[in-house]
Design a protein around this motif. Sequence first.
Motif: not given
Length: 230
Positions: A147-155, A159-170, A214-221
């Motif tokens: 989660l707290a990685s660049e890949a986690g930020v992208r992931l 999700y919030i740009k696309g299949a948000t509801l599906q991701a939340l349910k999962e 850590e996720w938000f710090i990476l996202d901030r960059k």
Amino acid sequence: MTAEAENPEDSKLLKFIHRWAMSPEDAKEIARNYRKQSESAHPQDEPARHQERVAEKIIGRYAKLSAMSGGATALTGVVPGIGTALAALGGGLADTAVCMKLQVDMACCLAECFGYDLNKEDARHLAFLIAAGGAIEKAGETVGVKLASEAGVRLLRSYIKGATLQALKEFFRRVGLVFTRKALERTLPFGVGVVIGSSANYALTRYVGAQAKEWFILDRKTPHADPRVS
């Protein structure tokens, strides 16, 4: 998962959290008050340093609340009307719901701290995903990437740009499954009538909070392509 194959139990936890998670106004107030304290005590600090200091205050707040939580019945005295919803969930799922409410509330405050506006739906969904993802990782599972990685930020951004509801349910389906199994295995003491032990609850919240920060710090960059932040 198709709509026909979906287990009704899978959506109960998510519905509960949607109903009882703290309001954007309350999250904003908590983050704002901590920010004022930080700016008053350290007027020369850069904005990023204030964000990180406020994040630690928020994590500490919710870690203490989690440690003090005495289970599903304890929360009924704090939030009027919540007892009926918890009774409908039943057993270990009710206890998981209490714990996850605290994690989601913390993630909402952290999102506000790092400039997200929770009045926007995607920011609120992001907080839900981060809280659930952190809880899954703490239980020794994975959401596909750290989660707290660049890949986690992208992931999560995807999700919030696309299949948000599906991701939340999962994510919340997996939270329910993971912690129900952990309760049975007694490797993480979720049980009927008690959320988890004080020390385990504290550790869980600290872990989720650290990953979220850590996720938000990476996202901030990395600048966003769309105006989601306030």
